[in-house]
Design an enzyme around this catalytic site. Structure first.
Site, PDB file in Angstrom:
ATOM      1  N   ASP A   1       0.825  -1.205   0.000  1.00 19.96           N
ATOM      2  CA  ASP A   1       0.000   0.000   0.000  1.00 19.96           C
ATOM      3  C   ASP A   1       0.862   1.260   0.000  1.00 19.96           C
ATOM      4  O   ASP A   1       0.573   2.233  -0.710  1.00 19.96           O
ATOM      5  CB  ASP A   1      -0.900   0.017   1.240  1.00 19.96           C
ATOM      6  CG  ASP A   1      -2.010  -1.016   1.178  1.00 19.96           C
ATOM      7  OD1 ASP A   1      -2.564  -1.209   0.087  1.00 19.96           O
ATOM      8  OD2 ASP A   1      -2.322  -1.611   2.213  1.00 19.96           O
ATOM      9  N   ILE A   2       1.917   1.253   0.794  1.00 20.98           N
ATOM     10  CA  ILE A   2       2.792   2.427   0.863  1.00 20.98           C
ATOM     11  C   ILE A   2       3.493   2.636  -0.467  1.00 20.98           C
ATOM     12  O   ILE A   2       3.600   3.767  -0.970  1.00 20.98           O
ATOM     13  CB  ILE A   2       3.809   2.269   2.004  1.00 20.98           C
ATOM     14  CG1 ILE A   2       3.092   2.245   3.355  1.00 20.98           C
ATOM     15  CG2 ILE A   2       4.836   3.396   1.977  1.00 20.98           C
ATOM     16  CD1 ILE A   2       3.975   1.811   4.507  1.00 20.98           C
TER      17      ILE A   2
END
Length: 398
Positions: free
Chosen positions: A176-177
């Site tokens: 996600d990051i």
């Protein structure tokens, strides 16, 4: 002679930029949080019946989760039931005022709700539109569910992480990051492109390909050596001694990357002769004899503070192995004033300031929004009367 530094203006680089985001979970919310940090006005569109499901992952930050508090600082929350015709009219009106629209609904859901890039482009041709999917909009995985841990597994990160026969997912949402950072970067580039050409842009990104970009080095290592790097826990697979070692009151993480550092470490240990042991004479031989090497490195008579002090004096790279619970009190963060308090629904939390400082602008934190907190404000700005807003709420459109 004193040096007069320029006073940083209050205007941020994205002041005046409106981002509308149909977002949930972590990846796109993180991208828009980064844009909000730079001054963009971010309007987060949420379902009226509970909103972004990441609000409820845990209860660490009052009535919102730690994930939600992290990724939604400084945003506005607008509730819309996009299946309702009146809500679609509101969204279209909002889109005509926007500079950027981001979406991480599934490609099929985005098309059904007419919030895919081709539909949005008919509303406003010069939009910057960002679409995040799980695995991309083609290929055999096109319709598969994709969450952070699943993507870590598919990309090989879980297989790479752990120790011995035990694998592990990374302790943070790295997929996600990765996607959020790359999406934010692409949005900034697209806004620059639009400022030069007047043209909008459609940005397509998949969670899986964002993660595989971060897997480049281990992929190249495996391709070049014929095998993946071994799982070595917190120790480095191809450098030694490089990892945490116990001491009297915790652990110290060594990062001895070359032979001169190794010799200085042996001097700190009071065992300079160890540096000449043929098993440990080079980085390669130290890795080959890692168990024997670790058996020779006994730091248990030392406290962590005393060991770090001695290693610093000897110019041997090392760090304390700390708990994440201790991070807000880390002496480097507190000395540099890297913490800030922000309101959340039902309270206040302490967050970390963005890691990039600028001489051109100053970061100021905004609150984490309650569900639908800004719905009336946004609709008033779009020209809706109080009576019409009340009617929309009665109709469950907002």
């Amino acid at each position: 002679m004193s040096l007069d530094l320029p006073t940083r203006p209050r205007v941020k680089p994205l002041d005046g930029v409106l981002v509308v985001s149909l977002e949930q979970a972590v990846a796109v919310p993180y991208a828009t949080r980064l844009l909000a940090d730079l001054g963009a006005r971010v309007i987060k569109v949420e379902r009226p019946d509970g909103g972004d499901f990441a609000r409820h992952y845990d209860t660490a930050c009052g009535s919102v989760s730690s994930y939600f508090a992290w990724t939604n600082v400084g945003k506005e929350s607008l509730t819309l039931d996009l299946k309702h015709p009146a809500a679609r009219e509101i969204l279209n009106r909002l889109v005509t005022t926007a500079d950027v629209v981001l979406c991480n609904l599934s490609p099929g859901a985005a098309r059904r709700l007419a919030v895919d890039a081709s539909s949005l482009r008919t509303v406003k041709p010069d939009l910057v539109i960002g679409e995040l999917s799980g695995y991309g909009t083609s290929g055999p995985y096109e319709s598969r569910k994709a969450f952070d841990a699943l993507v870590q597994s598919e990309a090989g990160l879980v297989e790479l992480t752990g120790e011995g026969d035990v694998t592990a997912r990374a302790g943070i949402s790295v997929a996600d990051i990765a996607a959020g950072v790359q999406l934010q970067s692409a949005v900034l580039a697209a806004l620059l492109h639009r400022s030069r050409t007047g043209e909008g842009a459609t940005l397509s990104l998949s969670l899986f390909e964002a993660m595989t970009e971060w897997m480049h080095q281990p992929m190249l290592y495996a391709a070049g050596t014929g095998q993946a790097a071994p799982r070595t826990g917190a120790h480095h697979p191809s450098i030694a001694p490089y990892g945490p070692f116990p001491c009297a009151d915790g652990a110290v993480h060594l990062a001895v990357q070359n032979d001169p550092q190794w010799r200085r470490l042996c001097t700190v240990l009071g065992r300079p002769e160890l540096a000449d042991d043929p098993r440990f004479g080079t980085v390669t031989s130290r890795v080959a004899h890692r168990p024997a090497l670790h058996a020779e490195l006994d730091f248990t008579p030392w406290t962590a503070a005393d060991l770090i002090e001695a290693l610093d004096k000897a110019d041997v790279p090392a760090a304390r192995t700390r708990s994440v619970a201790d991070l807000p009190a880390h002496p480097q963060l507190t000395a540099r004033d890297r913490l800030a308090d922000v309101p959340v629904p039902d309270g206040e939390i302490t967050v970390l300031r963005p890691p990039v400082d600028s001489t051109a602008w100053e970061w100021t934190p905004g609150p984490v929004p309650a569900l639908g907190e800004h719905t009336d404000h946004v609709l008033h700005g779009l020209g809706y009367s109080a009576e019409r807003i009340a009617a929309l709420r009665t109709q469950s459109a907002i």
